[in-house]
Design a protein around this motif. Structure first.
Motif, PDB file in Angstrom:
ATOM      1  N   PRO A 130       0.825  -1.206   0.000  1.00 20.08           N
ATOM      2  CA  PRO A 130       0.000   0.000   0.000  1.00 20.08           C
ATOM      3  C   PRO A 130       0.863   1.261   0.000  1.00 20.08           C
ATOM      4  O   PRO A 130       1.910   1.331   0.631  1.00 20.08           O
ATOM      5  N   LEU A 131       0.403   2.272  -0.724  1.00 21.88           N
ATOM      6  CA  LEU A 131       1.031   3.577  -0.673  1.00 21.88           C
ATOM      7  C   LEU A 131       0.670   4.248   0.649  1.00 21.88           C
ATOM      8  O   LEU A 131      -0.404   4.041   1.200  1.00 21.88           O
ATOM      9  N   ARG A 132       1.575   5.075   1.150  1.00 12.27           N
ATOM     10  CA  ARG A 132       1.366   5.735   2.433  1.00 12.27           C
ATOM     11  C   ARG A 132       1.254   7.237   2.214  1.00 12.27           C
ATOM     12  O   ARG A 132       2.235   7.955   2.262  1.00 12.27           O
ATOM     13  N   PRO A 133       0.051   7.759   1.970  1.00 10.31           N
ATOM     14  CA  PRO A 133      -0.089   9.193   1.767  1.00 10.31           C
ATOM     15  C   PRO A 133      -0.012   9.951   3.087  1.00 10.31           C
ATOM     16  O   PRO A 133      -0.110   9.365   4.169  1.00 10.31           O
ATOM     17  N   ASP A 134       0.169  11.251   2.997  1.00  5.97           N
ATOM     18  CA  ASP A 134       0.158  12.106   4.168  1.00  5.97           C
ATOM     19  C   ASP A 134      -1.261  12.129   4.743  1.00  5.97           C
ATOM     20  O   ASP A 134      -2.206  12.540   4.053  1.00  5.97           O
ATOM     21  N   PRO A 135      -1.465  11.693   5.988  1.00  3.26           N
ATOM     22  CA  PRO A 135      -2.837  11.637   6.524  1.00  3.26           C
ATOM     23  C   PRO A 135      -3.471  13.008   6.693  1.00  3.26           C
ATOM     24  O   PRO A 135      -4.693  13.103   6.851  1.00  3.26           O
ATOM     25  N   LEU A 136      -2.671  14.069   6.681  1.00  4.41           N
ATOM     26  CA  LEU A 136      -3.212  15.411   6.831  1.00  4.41           C
ATOM     27  C   LEU A 136      -3.558  16.060   5.495  1.00  4.41           C
ATOM     28  O   LEU A 136      -4.058  17.185   5.474  1.00  4.41           O
ATOM     29  N   ALA A 137      -3.281  15.383   4.384  1.00  9.37           N
ATOM     30  CA  ALA A 137      -3.605  15.929   3.069  1.00  9.37           C
ATOM     31  C   ALA A 137      -5.119  16.033   2.910  1.00  9.37           C
ATOM     32  O   ALA A 137      -5.868  15.200   3.441  1.00  9.37           O
ATOM     33  N   ARG A 148      -8.067  12.988   3.845  1.00  5.36           N
ATOM     34  CA  ARG A 148      -9.052  13.118   4.921  1.00  5.36           C
ATOM     35  C   ARG A 148     -10.487  13.082   4.413  1.00  5.36           C
ATOM     36  O   ARG A 148     -11.421  13.137   5.206  1.00  5.36           O
ATOM     37  N   ALA A 149     -10.670  13.003   3.100  1.00  2.67           N
ATOM     38  CA  ALA A 149     -12.028  12.995   2.547  1.00  2.67           C
ATOM     39  C   ALA A 149     -12.704  11.658   2.804  1.00  2.67           C
ATOM     40  O   ALA A 149     -12.064  10.638   3.061  1.00  2.67           O
ATOM     41  N   ASN A 150     -14.024  11.670   2.728  1.00  2.00           N
ATOM     42  CA  ASN A 150     -14.802  10.454   2.929  1.00  2.00           C
ATOM     43  C   ASN A 150     -14.487   9.447   1.829  1.00  2.00           C
ATOM     44  O   ASN A 150     -14.430   9.807   0.650  1.00  2.00           O
ATOM     45  N   THR A 189      -5.371   6.751  -1.438  1.00  2.00           N
ATOM     46  CA  THR A 189      -5.504   7.756  -0.382  1.00  2.00           C
ATOM     47  C   THR A 189      -6.539   7.368   0.665  1.00  2.00           C
ATOM     48  O   THR A 189      -6.920   8.208   1.482  1.00  2.00           O
ATOM     49  N   THR A 190      -6.967   6.113   0.663  1.00  2.00           N
ATOM     50  CA  THR A 190      -8.039   5.678   1.561  1.00  2.00           C
ATOM     51  C   THR A 190      -7.545   4.571   2.480  1.00  2.00           C
ATOM     52  O   THR A 190      -6.935   3.598   2.024  1.00  2.00           O
ATOM     53  N   PRO A 235     -17.447   6.104  13.185  1.00  2.00           N
ATOM     54  CA  PRO A 235     -18.462   6.634  12.269  1.00  2.00           C
ATOM     55  C   PRO A 235     -17.835   7.502  11.173  1.00  2.00           C
ATOM     56  O   PRO A 235     -16.922   8.285  11.417  1.00  2.00           O
ATOM     57  N   GLN A 236     -18.343   7.356   9.966  1.00  2.00           N
ATOM     58  CA  GLN A 236     -17.919   8.160   8.827  1.00  2.00           C
ATOM     59  C   GLN A 236     -19.072   9.081   8.428  1.00  2.00           C
ATOM     60  O   GLN A 236     -20.224   8.657   8.383  1.00  2.00           O
ATOM     61  N   ARG A 237     -18.737  10.333   8.124  1.00  2.00           N
ATOM     62  CA  ARG A 237     -19.759  11.313   7.768  1.00  2.00           C
ATOM     63  C   ARG A 237     -19.389  12.013   6.466  1.00  2.00           C
ATOM     64  O   ARG A 237     -18.217  12.183   6.150  1.00  2.00           O
ATOM     65  N   MET A 238     -20.411  12.416   5.740  1.00  2.00           N
ATOM     66  CA  MET A 238     -20.233  13.237   4.544  1.00  2.00           C
ATOM     67  C   MET A 238     -20.253  14.699   4.960  1.00  2.00           C
ATOM     68  O   MET A 238     -21.287  15.223   5.398  1.00  2.00           O
ATOM     69  N   ARG A 239     -19.104  15.355   4.833  1.00  2.00           N
ATOM     70  CA  ARG A 239     -19.003  16.764   5.182  1.00  2.00           C
ATOM     71  C   ARG A 239     -19.176  17.629   3.931  1.00  2.00           C
ATOM     72  O   ARG A 239     -19.295  17.128   2.814  1.00  2.00           O
ATOM     73  N   ALA A 240     -19.153  18.932   4.161  1.00  2.00           N
ATOM     74  CA  ALA A 240     -19.330  19.858   3.034  1.00  2.00           C
ATOM     75  C   ALA A 240     -18.202  19.706   2.021  1.00  2.00           C
ATOM     76  O   ALA A 240     -18.420  19.805   0.806  1.00  2.00           O
TER      77      ALA A 240
END
Length: 247
Positions: free
Chosen positions: A6-13, A17-19, A118-119, A219-224
């Motif tokens: 697996p690729l290891r992306p920056d978790p703060l990107a 952080r998107a759903n 990225t997930t 829990p996962q949420r759909m944000r704006a």
């Protein structure tokens, strides 16, 4: 560098952080527009946009290119074969058709790779249950499949080392190299099927998929921003398709 690790992306990107379902949905939207495209301009615009957005993914450009060079090679070969094998028109070979097909396949592949790379697999399984409303049995199966990719990478290396220990070599022959690679792929497939069967039996024995109601630890949420990602994918696809179909 191992192909299946697996690729290891920056978790703060931002994109990391998107759903997960929003990322898969954005990739599916771009793929739909690419399927509808007919010329090379539309996939070229989408590819440029993907490359420009790479800093938002948390993935290094060099790392992504090293890991996805087979996609570049496959797109190139598909484009070349489409030009060579397609019936020639009056003006000669249709290079634009081959270029369009190669760019379209490359855009489809890169969209899916970036969405998955990225997930986090656990977040993906949770989001598939909460936002996509998939059954826990199917979502946990997706999680198990993604978790097995590093094992496939190790097995691929072990197969290569075992063949070298037995003195099996292609002797710099492309035909022999292709034959040996096909044999390794077949052995890898057989091993993966056997491991998947044992894993499925073990998961059944532990009660996965039997409960009618499962709790969610994260829990996962759909944000704006997630809805904005879907809107941006639609806007990019429509813009690229409009530019490509303009006279």
């Amino acid at each position: 560098m191992r192909r299946f690790t697996p690729l290891r992306p920056d978790p703060l990107a931002p994109l990391a952080r998107a759903n997960p379902v929003a990322k898969l949905g954005a990739a599916a939207i771009l793929m739909a527009f690419l399927f509808a495209a007919s010329g090379p301009i539309t996939p070229a615009v989408v590819l440029v946009a993907i490359l420009v957005s790479l800093p938002l993914t948390g993935l290094g450009v060099r790392t992504l290119l090293i890991r996805t060079w087979p996609l570049l090679l496959a797109a190139l070969m598909v484009g070349v074969l489409n030009v060579v094998l397609a019936p020639a028109s009056r003006g000669g070979p249709d290079f634009s058709a081959g270029l369009a097909l190669g760019l379209r396949l490359l855009g489809i592949a890169l969209s899916g790779v970036i969405a998955i790379a990225t997930t986090d697999p656990t977040d993906l399984a949770d989001s598939l249950q909460q936002q996509a409303r998939l059954s826990p049995r199917l979502a946990v199966g997706v999680l198990a499949a993604i978790r097995m990719l590093p094992i496939l990478a190790v097995e691929w290396q072990l197969l290569g080392m075992a063949r070298r220990a037995r003195g099996v070599s292609d002797g710099w022959s492309p035909v022999a190299a292709a034959r040996l690679a096909f044999g390794k792929l077949l052995a890898l497939l057989v091993g993966a099927i056997r491991r998947a069967t044992r894993l499925a039996l073990a998961m059944e024995a532990r009660g996965f998929g039997t409960a009618t109601c499962r709790t969610i630890a994260r829990p996962q949420r759909m944000r704006a921003a997630d809805w904005g990602l879907l809107v941006a994918a639609v806007a990019l696809g429509a813009t690229a398709l409009g530019i490509g179909s303009a006279p």
